[in-house]
Write an enzyme that holds these catalytic residues in place. Sequence first.
Site, short mmCIF file in Angstrom:
data_model
loop_
_atom_site.label_atom_id
_atom_site.label_comp_id
_atom_site.label_asym_id
_atom_site.label_seq_id
_atom_site.Cartn_x
_atom_site.Cartn_y
_atom_site.Cartn_z
N PRO A 88 37.39 45.00 40.74
CA PRO A 88 38.18 44.84 41.96
C PRO A 88 39.28 45.89 42.09
CG PRO A 88 38.89 43.26 40.32
CD PRO A 88 37.74 44.02 39.72
N SER A 142 42.47 46.10 45.04
CA SER A 142 43.59 45.22 45.36
C SER A 142 43.19 44.37 46.55
CB SER A 142 44.83 46.05 45.70
OG SER A 142 44.64 46.70 46.95
N MET A 143 44.13 43.58 47.05
CA MET A 143 43.80 42.71 48.18
C MET A 143 43.55 43.50 49.47
SD MET A 143 47.25 40.64 49.06
CE MET A 143 48.26 41.12 50.44
N SER A 190 36.31 47.07 46.40
CA SER A 190 35.90 46.62 45.07
C SER A 190 34.50 47.17 44.83
CB SER A 190 35.89 45.09 44.99
OG SER A 190 37.20 44.58 45.08
N HIS A 200 38.48 46.83 34.17
CA HIS A 200 38.41 45.44 34.64
C HIS A 200 39.03 45.29 36.01
CE1 HIS A 200 37.28 43.92 30.57
NE2 HIS A 200 37.74 45.11 30.30
N GLY A 201 39.53 46.37 36.57
CA GLY A 201 40.15 46.36 37.88
C GLY A 201 41.04 47.58 38.03
N ALA A 202 41.70 47.65 39.15
CA ALA A 202 42.55 48.81 39.43
C ALA A 202 43.74 48.87 38.48
CB ALA A 202 43.05 48.77 40.87
N LYS A 205 44.53 33.56 49.52
CA LYS A 205 45.34 33.20 48.36
C LYS A 205 46.30 32.11 48.80
CE LYS A 205 45.53 37.82 46.45
NZ LYS A 205 45.81 38.29 45.14
#
Length: 99
Positions: free
Chosen positions: A3, A5-6, A10, A27-29, A97
């Site tokens: 992923p 960010s929001m 992704s 595992h993500g940004a 969220k």
Amino acid sequence: LIPGSMGTRSYVVVGKGEPESLCSSPHGAGRAYSRSAARRTFTRAQLREAMQGIEYRDTDAFLDEIPAAYKDIDQVMADAADLVEVRHVLRQVVNVKGD
């Protein structure tokens, strides 16, 4: 799934099994700003601008999740080119969220 960010892309990936990375991948940004530093640095207006075209709950509760608080996911993916093969790129449309 790696992923961003929001408010950013992704990536759906498959690992290349690189032994030097222990067959791992990002595992993500990853955060560029801590949550408290993001709250001190960014404004609600900047959050609104960053989230244009993406449905989200517009409250102060998400200021620490502003996309600029995270590393550039495209750079993270470029750096991981030896570790993963990108199968799909997902574009953020809605962010859900609780606050």
